[in-house]
Design a protein around this motif. Sequence first.
Motif, PDB file in Angstrom:
ATOM      1  N   LEU A   7       0.831  -1.205   0.000  1.00 56.97           N
ATOM      2  CA  LEU A   7       0.000   0.000   0.000  1.00 56.97           C
ATOM      3  C   LEU A   7       0.867   1.258   0.000  1.00 56.97           C
ATOM      4  CD1 LEU A   7      -2.738   1.518   0.359  1.00 56.97           C
ATOM      5  CD2 LEU A   7      -2.396   1.255   2.817  1.00 56.97           C
ATOM      6  N   PHE A   8       1.858   1.292   0.887  1.00 57.52           N
ATOM      7  CA  PHE A   8       2.726   2.467   0.962  1.00 57.52           C
ATOM      8  C   PHE A   8       3.590   2.622  -0.281  1.00 57.52           C
ATOM      9  CE2 PHE A   8       1.418   2.603   5.354  1.00 57.52           C
ATOM     10  CZ  PHE A   8       1.399   3.958   5.621  1.00 57.52           C
ATOM     11  N   CYS A   9       3.956   1.521  -0.893  1.00 55.15           N
ATOM     12  CA  CYS A   9       4.703   1.566  -2.143  1.00 55.15           C
ATOM     13  C   CYS A   9       3.842   2.215  -3.232  1.00 55.15           C
ATOM     14  CB  CYS A   9       5.138   0.159  -2.548  1.00 55.15           C
ATOM     15  SG  CYS A   9       6.187   0.113  -4.008  1.00 55.15           S
ATOM     16  N   GLY A  10       2.581   1.794  -3.306  1.00 53.08           N
ATOM     17  CA  GLY A  10       1.661   2.378  -4.282  1.00 53.08           C
ATOM     18  C   GLY A  10       1.406   3.851  -4.038  1.00 53.08           C
ATOM     19  N   LEU A  11       1.284   4.219  -2.763  1.00 49.35           N
ATOM     20  CA  LEU A  11       1.083   5.635  -2.429  1.00 49.35           C
ATOM     21  C   LEU A  11       2.291   6.476  -2.814  1.00 49.35           C
ATOM     22  CD1 LEU A  11      -0.631   5.327   1.080  1.00 49.35           C
ATOM     23  CD2 LEU A  11      -1.682   6.122  -1.052  1.00 49.35           C
ATOM     24  N   LEU A  12       3.488   5.974  -2.515  1.00 46.11           N
ATOM     25  CA  LEU A  12       4.694   6.708  -2.874  1.00 46.11           C
ATOM     26  C   LEU A  12       4.834   6.798  -4.390  1.00 46.11           C
ATOM     27  CD1 LEU A  12       7.234   8.198  -1.961  1.00 46.11           C
ATOM     28  CD2 LEU A  12       8.413   5.976  -1.885  1.00 46.11           C
ATOM     29  N   ALA A  13       4.548   5.719  -5.092  1.00 46.00           N
ATOM     30  CA  ALA A  13       4.624   5.728  -6.553  1.00 46.00           C
ATOM     31  C   ALA A  13       3.671   6.773  -7.132  1.00 46.00           C
ATOM     32  CB  ALA A  13       4.295   4.336  -7.099  1.00 46.00           C
ATOM     33  N   THR A  14       2.458   6.798  -6.616  1.00 46.60           N
ATOM     34  CA  THR A  14       1.469   7.771  -7.083  1.00 46.60           C
ATOM     35  C   THR A  14       1.919   9.191  -6.791  1.00 46.60           C
ATOM     36  OG1 THR A  14      -0.303   6.160  -6.765  1.00 46.60           O
ATOM     37  CG2 THR A  14      -0.948   8.494  -6.881  1.00 46.60           C
ATOM     38  N   ALA A  15       2.394   9.422  -5.577  1.00 45.89           N
ATOM     39  CA  ALA A  15       2.852  10.765  -5.195  1.00 45.89           C
ATOM     40  C   ALA A  15       4.006  11.225  -6.073  1.00 45.89           C
ATOM     41  CB  ALA A  15       3.267  10.775  -3.723  1.00 45.89           C
ATOM     42  N   MET A  16       4.949  10.330  -6.352  1.00 45.44           N
ATOM     43  CA  MET A  16       6.106  10.703  -7.175  1.00 45.44           C
ATOM     44  C   MET A  16       5.694  10.997  -8.612  1.00 45.44           C
ATOM     45  SD  MET A  16       8.883  10.892  -5.355  1.00 45.44           S
ATOM     46  CE  MET A  16       7.842  11.734  -4.202  1.00 45.44           C
ATOM     47  N   CYS A  17       4.804  10.191  -9.148  1.00 45.25           N
ATOM     48  CA  CYS A  17       4.343  10.435 -10.518  1.00 45.25           C
ATOM     49  C   CYS A  17       3.572  11.751 -10.620  1.00 45.25           C
ATOM     50  CB  CYS A  17       3.485   9.270 -11.014  1.00 45.25           C
ATOM     51  SG  CYS A  17       4.438   7.776 -11.359  1.00 45.25           S
ATOM     52  N   LEU A  18       2.710  12.011  -9.657  1.00 44.08           N
ATOM     53  CA  LEU A  18       1.955  13.272  -9.667  1.00 44.08           C
ATOM     54  C   LEU A  18       2.883  14.473  -9.469  1.00 44.08           C
ATOM     55  CD1 LEU A  18      -1.229  12.248  -7.645  1.00 44.08           C
ATOM     56  CD2 LEU A  18      -1.055  12.674 -10.113  1.00 44.08           C
ATOM     57  N   ALA A  19       3.799  14.356  -8.524  1.00 44.42           N
ATOM     58  CA  ALA A  19       4.759  15.453  -8.297  1.00 44.42           C
ATOM     59  C   ALA A  19       5.608  15.676  -9.535  1.00 44.42           C
ATOM     60  CB  ALA A  19       5.629  15.140  -7.091  1.00 44.42           C
ATOM     61  N   GLY A  20       6.049  14.597 -10.160  1.00 43.06           N
ATOM     62  CA  GLY A  20       6.853  14.724 -11.372  1.00 43.06           C
ATOM     63  C   GLY A  20       6.082  15.418 -12.481  1.00 43.06           C
ATOM     64  N   ALA A  21       4.807  15.089 -12.619  1.00 44.59           N
ATOM     65  CA  ALA A  21       3.985  15.716 -13.657  1.00 44.59           C
ATOM     66  C   ALA A  21       3.865  17.219 -13.441  1.00 44.59           C
ATOM     67  CB  ALA A  21       2.608  15.068 -13.690  1.00 44.59           C
ATOM     68  N   THR A  22       3.812  17.647 -12.181  1.00 49.28           N
ATOM     69  CA  THR A  22       3.685  19.092 -11.923  1.00 49.28           C
ATOM     70  C   THR A  22       4.937  19.858 -12.348  1.00 49.28           C
ATOM     71  OG1 THR A  22       4.466  18.981  -9.622  1.00 49.28           O
ATOM     72  CG2 THR A  22       2.078  18.747  -9.997  1.00 49.28           C
ATOM     73  N   HIS A  23       6.060  19.161 -12.510  1.00 49.96           N
ATOM     74  CA  HIS A  23       7.267  19.839 -12.997  1.00 49.96           C
ATOM     75  C   HIS A  23       7.079  20.319 -14.435  1.00 49.96           C
ATOM     76  CE1 HIS A  23       8.954  18.120  -9.406  1.00 49.96           C
ATOM     77  NE2 HIS A  23      10.101  18.709  -9.633  1.00 49.96           N
ATOM     78  N   PHE A  24       6.110  19.742 -15.146  1.00 53.03           N
ATOM     79  CA  PHE A  24       5.841  20.137 -16.521  1.00 53.03           C
ATOM     80  C   PHE A  24       4.664  21.095 -16.623  1.00 53.03           C
ATOM     81  CE2 PHE A  24       8.068  16.151 -16.548  1.00 53.03           C
ATOM     82  CZ  PHE A  24       9.086  16.411 -17.446  1.00 53.03           C
ATOM     83  N   THR A  25       3.825  21.138 -15.599  1.00 53.50           N
ATOM     84  CA  THR A  25       2.683  22.047 -15.613  1.00 53.50           C
ATOM     85  C   THR A  25       2.949  23.316 -14.804  1.00 53.50           C
ATOM     86  OG1 THR A  25       1.646  20.947 -13.720  1.00 53.50           O
ATOM     87  CG2 THR A  25       1.046  20.150 -15.917  1.00 53.50           C
TER      88      THR A  25
END
Length: 128
Positions: A7-25
């Motif tokens: 569960l925590f792995c999935g949460l961290l993966a989601t957070a990192m992907c979302l945070a990474g996407a904001t670097h482009f927006t």
Amino acid sequence: MSMIKRLFCGLLATAMCLAGATHFTMTATYAAIVPDYLPMHTEIVYVSGVLEILGGLGLLVPATRRLAAWGLVALLIAVLPANINQAMHNLQPPGLEMSPTMLWVRLPLQLVLIAWAWWMTRPDGPRA
């Protein structure tokens, strides 16, 4: 992998992907907090965004999980100077406004993220 760790792995993966996407927006917002002594602020923001997304995706693949987690540990340490720079100079770029107190509170939260990513590097199950 235990259910809790998964569960925590999935949460961290989601957070990192979302945070990474904001670097482009929100590129200019992130570029504004990169310390002046570093060159190519925009490029640094793009590269760190790509690495956050790759690290997040890598956490979801068992064969790459440990390597991705170590990469995220390194990345989270590497971007810490930007967060320190923001707190020290009370930088308030558009879209990332925070009270001066929150800028300082955010720093220990970065350490929590580092520890969280490090946890994903640890082998599952009891040690022999």
